[in-house]
Design an enzyme around this catalytic site. Structure first.
Site, PDB file in Angstrom:
ATOM      1  N   THR A 125      -1.472  -1.617 -13.176  1.00  0.00           N
ATOM      2  CA  THR A 125      -1.774  -1.075 -11.830  1.00  0.00           C
ATOM      3  C   THR A 125      -3.237  -0.671 -11.648  1.00  0.00           C
ATOM      4  O   THR A 125      -3.568  -0.013 -10.658  1.00  0.00           O
ATOM      5  CB  THR A 125      -0.903   0.163 -11.515  1.00  0.00           C
ATOM      6  OG1 THR A 125      -1.219   1.186 -12.481  1.00  0.00           O
ATOM      7  CG2 THR A 125       0.586  -0.165 -11.561  1.00  0.00           C
ATOM      8  N   TRP A 126      -4.109  -1.022 -12.604  1.00  0.00           N
ATOM      9  CA  TRP A 126      -5.523  -0.644 -12.446  1.00  0.00           C
ATOM     10  C   TRP A 126      -6.054  -1.339 -11.192  1.00  0.00           C
ATOM     11  O   TRP A 126      -5.725  -2.514 -10.968  1.00  0.00           O
ATOM     12  CB  TRP A 126      -6.313  -1.094 -13.676  1.00  0.00           C
ATOM     13  CG  TRP A 126      -7.699  -0.531 -13.756  1.00  0.00           C
ATOM     14  CD1 TRP A 126      -8.197   0.554 -13.074  1.00  0.00           C
ATOM     15  CD2 TRP A 126      -8.763  -1.016 -14.581  1.00  0.00           C
ATOM     16  NE1 TRP A 126      -9.498   0.778 -13.438  1.00  0.00           N
ATOM     17  CE2 TRP A 126      -9.885  -0.176 -14.359  1.00  0.00           C
ATOM     18  CE3 TRP A 126      -8.899  -2.069 -15.484  1.00  0.00           C
ATOM     19  CZ2 TRP A 126     -11.106  -0.355 -14.998  1.00  0.00           C
ATOM     20  CZ3 TRP A 126     -10.115  -2.248 -16.132  1.00  0.00           C
ATOM     21  CH2 TRP A 126     -11.203  -1.402 -15.891  1.00  0.00           C
ATOM     22  N   ASP A 154       2.782   0.080 -15.899  1.00  0.00           N
ATOM     23  CA  ASP A 154       1.709   0.799 -16.593  1.00  0.00           C
ATOM     24  C   ASP A 154       0.730   1.372 -15.580  1.00  0.00           C
ATOM     25  O   ASP A 154       0.153   0.645 -14.772  1.00  0.00           O
ATOM     26  CB  ASP A 154       0.940  -0.151 -17.531  1.00  0.00           C
ATOM     27  CG  ASP A 154      -0.197   0.579 -18.217  1.00  0.00           C
ATOM     28  OD1 ASP A 154       0.090   1.356 -19.153  1.00  0.00           O
ATOM     29  OD2 ASP A 154      -1.362   0.424 -17.806  1.00  0.00           O
ATOM     30  N   TYR A 191      -6.636   5.797 -12.764  1.00  0.00           N
ATOM     31  CA  TYR A 191      -6.701   4.687 -11.809  1.00  0.00           C
ATOM     32  C   TYR A 191      -6.722   5.200 -10.367  1.00  0.00           C
ATOM     33  O   TYR A 191      -5.795   5.871  -9.931  1.00  0.00           O
ATOM     34  CB  TYR A 191      -5.528   3.704 -12.013  1.00  0.00           C
ATOM     35  CG  TYR A 191      -5.455   3.109 -13.406  1.00  0.00           C
ATOM     36  CD1 TYR A 191      -6.570   3.086 -14.251  1.00  0.00           C
ATOM     37  CD2 TYR A 191      -4.277   2.561 -13.895  1.00  0.00           C
ATOM     38  CE1 TYR A 191      -6.499   2.551 -15.527  1.00  0.00           C
ATOM     39  CE2 TYR A 191      -4.205   2.018 -15.180  1.00  0.00           C
ATOM     40  CZ  TYR A 191      -5.324   2.028 -15.990  1.00  0.00           C
ATOM     41  OH  TYR A 191      -5.265   1.504 -17.262  1.00  0.00           O
ATOM     42  N   GLN A 232      -1.954   0.712 -26.898  1.00  0.00           N
ATOM     43  CA  GLN A 232      -2.300  -0.220 -25.821  1.00  0.00           C
ATOM     44  C   GLN A 232      -3.759  -0.646 -25.998  1.00  0.00           C
ATOM     45  O   GLN A 232      -4.651   0.189 -26.039  1.00  0.00           O
ATOM     46  CB  GLN A 232      -2.103   0.450 -24.455  1.00  0.00           C
ATOM     47  CG  GLN A 232      -2.304  -0.518 -23.318  1.00  0.00           C
ATOM     48  CD  GLN A 232      -2.058   0.102 -21.946  1.00  0.00           C
ATOM     49  OE1 GLN A 232      -2.986   0.213 -21.137  1.00  0.00           O
ATOM     50  NE2 GLN A 232      -0.849   0.508 -21.673  1.00  0.00           N
ATOM     51  N   TYR A 283      -3.445  -5.150 -22.881  1.00  0.00           N
ATOM     52  CA  TYR A 283      -3.974  -5.001 -21.514  1.00  0.00           C
ATOM     53  C   TYR A 283      -4.992  -6.097 -21.216  1.00  0.00           C
ATOM     54  O   TYR A 283      -5.490  -6.757 -22.122  1.00  0.00           O
ATOM     55  CB  TYR A 283      -4.486  -3.587 -21.245  1.00  0.00           C
ATOM     56  CG  TYR A 283      -5.794  -3.118 -21.875  1.00  0.00           C
ATOM     57  CD1 TYR A 283      -7.038  -3.606 -21.455  1.00  0.00           C
ATOM     58  CD2 TYR A 283      -5.788  -2.115 -22.830  1.00  0.00           C
ATOM     59  CE1 TYR A 283      -8.227  -3.118 -21.989  1.00  0.00           C
ATOM     60  CE2 TYR A 283      -6.974  -1.615 -23.370  1.00  0.00           C
ATOM     61  CZ  TYR A 283      -8.194  -2.132 -22.942  1.00  0.00           C
ATOM     62  OH  TYR A 283      -9.367  -1.650 -23.463  1.00  0.00           O
TER      63      TYR A 283
HETATM   64  P1  NAP Z   1      -5.536  -8.566 -15.989  1.00  0.00           P
HETATM   65  O1  NAP Z   1      -4.123  -8.192 -15.836  1.00  0.00           O
HETATM   66  O2  NAP Z   1      -5.940  -9.422 -17.131  1.00  0.00           O
HETATM   67  O3  NAP Z   1      -6.061  -9.305 -14.672  1.00  0.00           O
HETATM   68  C1  NAP Z   1      -5.790  -8.858 -13.380  1.00  0.00           C
HETATM   69  C2  NAP Z   1      -6.388  -9.883 -12.427  1.00  0.00           C
HETATM   70  O4  NAP Z   1      -5.746 -11.151 -12.674  1.00  0.00           O
HETATM   71  C3  NAP Z   1      -6.152  -9.560 -10.964  1.00  0.00           C
HETATM   72  O5  NAP Z   1      -7.308  -9.946 -10.280  1.00  0.00           O
HETATM   73  C4  NAP Z   1      -4.968 -10.448 -10.580  1.00  0.00           C
HETATM   74  O6  NAP Z   1      -5.019 -10.854  -9.227  1.00  0.00           O
HETATM   75  C5  NAP Z   1      -5.187 -11.634 -11.484  1.00  0.00           C
HETATM   76  N1  NAP Z   1      -3.917 -12.293 -11.793  1.00  0.00           N
HETATM   77  C6  NAP Z   1      -2.752 -11.740 -12.190  1.00  0.00           C
HETATM   78  N2  NAP Z   1      -1.800 -12.661 -12.357  1.00  0.00           N
HETATM   79  C7  NAP Z   1      -2.376 -13.860 -12.041  1.00  0.00           C
HETATM   80  C8  NAP Z   1      -1.916 -15.197 -11.993  1.00  0.00           C
HETATM   81  N3  NAP Z   1      -0.642 -15.515 -12.302  1.00  0.00           N
HETATM   82  N4  NAP Z   1      -2.791 -16.168 -11.606  1.00  0.00           N
HETATM   83  C9  NAP Z   1      -4.071 -15.883 -11.293  1.00  0.00           C
HETATM   84  N5  NAP Z   1      -4.560 -14.626 -11.328  1.00  0.00           N
HETATM   85  C10 NAP Z   1      -3.727 -13.630 -11.685  1.00  0.00           C
HETATM   86  O7  NAP Z   1      -6.495  -7.293 -16.045  1.00  0.00           O
HETATM   87  P2  NAP Z   1      -6.338  -5.731 -15.950  1.00  0.00           P
HETATM   88  O8  NAP Z   1      -5.851  -5.288 -14.631  1.00  0.00           O
HETATM   89  O9  NAP Z   1      -7.609  -5.171 -16.453  1.00  0.00           O
HETATM   90  O10 NAP Z   1      -5.251  -5.395 -17.086  1.00  0.00           O
HETATM   91  C11 NAP Z   1      -3.881  -5.246 -16.826  1.00  0.00           C
HETATM   92  C12 NAP Z   1      -3.447  -3.794 -16.858  1.00  0.00           C
HETATM   93  O11 NAP Z   1      -3.695  -3.229 -18.129  1.00  0.00           O
HETATM   94  C13 NAP Z   1      -4.239  -2.891 -15.916  1.00  0.00           C
HETATM   95  O12 NAP Z   1      -3.883  -3.069 -14.567  1.00  0.00           O
HETATM   96  C14 NAP Z   1      -3.899  -1.553 -16.495  1.00  0.00           C
HETATM   97  O13 NAP Z   1      -2.596  -1.144 -16.109  1.00  0.00           O
HETATM   98  C15 NAP Z   1      -3.979  -1.836 -17.983  1.00  0.00           C
HETATM   99  N6  NAP Z   1      -5.315  -1.572 -18.582  1.00  0.00           N
HETATM  100  C16 NAP Z   1      -5.412  -0.598 -19.532  1.00  0.00           C
HETATM  101  C17 NAP Z   1      -6.634  -0.300 -20.099  1.00  0.00           C
HETATM  102  C18 NAP Z   1      -6.728   0.779 -21.146  1.00  0.00           C
HETATM  103  O14 NAP Z   1      -7.832   1.191 -21.489  1.00  0.00           O
HETATM  104  N7  NAP Z   1      -5.614   1.239 -21.668  1.00  0.00           N
HETATM  105  C19 NAP Z   1      -7.794  -1.001 -19.720  1.00  0.00           C
HETATM  106  C20 NAP Z   1      -7.666  -2.022 -18.776  1.00  0.00           C
HETATM  107  C21 NAP Z   1      -6.420  -2.298 -18.232  1.00  0.00           C
HETATM  108  P3  NAP Z   1      -4.228 -10.129  -8.017  1.00  0.00           P
HETATM  109  O15 NAP Z   1      -4.274  -8.677  -8.277  1.00  0.00           O
HETATM  110  O16 NAP Z   1      -4.982 -10.562  -6.827  1.00  0.00           O
HETATM  111  O17 NAP Z   1      -2.803 -10.652  -8.010  1.00  0.00           O
END
Ligand code: NAP
Length: 281
Positions: A23-24, A52, A57, A167, A195
């Site tokens: 959900t970031w 998550d 966020y 994570q 993540y």
């Molecule tokens: P991610 O999930 O790798 O990428 C998200 C991006 O990918 C968004 O722009 C999304 O687009 C796009 N996307 C998703 N599914 C897709 C698909 N099937 N085809 C094409 N594009 C797609 O990156 P993230 O948000 O950084 O990481 C995921 C989650 O991990 C976060 O939201 C958060 O909850 C967690 N996180 C944790 C930490 C930590 O320090 N613990 C750090 C970073 C992230 P749309 O949104 O437009 O659909």
């Protein structure tokens, strides 16, 4: 719920889906809110019930989006949230948890993580987590962005062995942790929660992945997800604000990568040959 959502067991014995929803960046723009809520709800309908979020966020805004998405179906979901290291003292953890519970409009967090290692002694944070557990405000706790030495230190602390997950940044283009953190975690049966599994969208545009995807009538992002979900003891939490992406991500559970695919992916994204520090975003 589709039959395709595989699960793995946390050290507690509880089964959770190997695919969750991040959900970031949600809750930052009111104009996108309805789409974000609809995307998360669709994910739940498809069996992607692990969600998550974090107090960080959108400064709590993402937790409010989650509240709207889980309203009326809290018991179907497995809620993960995180406390900032700056709030990781005994009093700070309690305060932060209560604020998260209020924003998500729920009475418990299923898995509460320390967002990254900070300056508060870890033993104090663990004690605070254990106190929240005994009050029923959280059911389990874990950590995030901990490298192997930090995990070693954690499990040596009183109650440190109760950690349920770490994570970490893990995807095809970030494989450094395969050298030691991943095998260490597997030996201890502590799942890694990957993540940024599509490298914040970058892997969705990768030509090497598109070549593999063509053989499966799939997209590059789906191949990145299918690959990470094949890794033993790994849960992936992609963020998708669009329903089309949520559908594709759920469908990635059905992609069976072949030995030829895996060899090609290893050539394009070589596994590590030496220890590197854990990367984080
Ligand atoms: P991610 O999930 O790798 O990428 C998200 C991006 O990918 C968004 O722009 C999304 O687009 C796009 N996307 C998703 N599914 C897709 C698909 N099937 N085809 C094409 N594009 C797609 O990156 P993230 O948000 O950084 O990481 C995921 C989650 O991990 C976060 O939201 C958060 O909850 C967690 N996180 C944790 C930490 C930590 O320090 N613990 C750090 C970073 C992230 P749309 O949104 O437009 O659909």
């Amino acid at each position: 719920m589709p039959s395709t959502v595989r699960t793995l067991k946390l050290p507690s014995g509880e089964a959770v889906p190997v695919l969750g929803q991040g959900t970031w960046k949600m809750g930052e723009d009111r104009r996108r809110r309805a789409d974000e809520v609809a995307a998360l709800k669709l994910g739940f309908d498809l069996g992607i019930t692990l969600i998550d979020t974090a107090e960080m966020y959108a400064s709590g805004g993402a937790e409010e989006v989650v509240a709207e998405a889980i309203a009326g179906r809290r018991d179907e979901t497995f809620l993960v949230s995180k406390v900032l290291p700056s709030n990781a003292s005994r009093a700070g953890v309690k305060r932060a948890c209560e604020a998260s519970l209020k924003r998500v409009a729920t009475d418990r967090i299923d898995l509460y993580l320390l967002h990254w290692p900070g300056s508060v002694p870890l033993s104090e944070t663990v004690e605070a987590f254990e106190a929240l557990k005994s009050q029923g405000k959280i059911r389990h706790w874990g950590v995030s962005n901990f490298d192997t030495d930090e995990m070693e230190n954690l499990v040596s602390l009183p109650s440190g062995g109760n950690v349920q997950t770490n994570q970490v940044l893990y995807n095809l283009s970030r494989r450094g942790l395969e050298f030691d953190l991943a095998p260490w975690s597997r030996r201890r049966r502590i799942p890694l929660m990957a993540y940024s599994p599509v490298e914040q969208g970058a892997l969705a545009r990768n030509a090497r992945l598109e070549a593999v995807a063509a053989r499966h009538n799939a997209t590059a992002a789906q191949i990145a997800l299918a690959w990470i979900m094949m890794q033993d003891g790994v849960i992936a939490i992609p963020k998708a604000g669009r329903q089309e992406h949520v559908r594709q991500n759920a469908a990635a559970l059905d992609i069976a990568l072949t030995a030829e695919d895996l060899a090609e992916l290893d050539r394009a994204f070589p596994p590590p040959t030496r220890k590197r520090g854990l990367e984080m975003i």
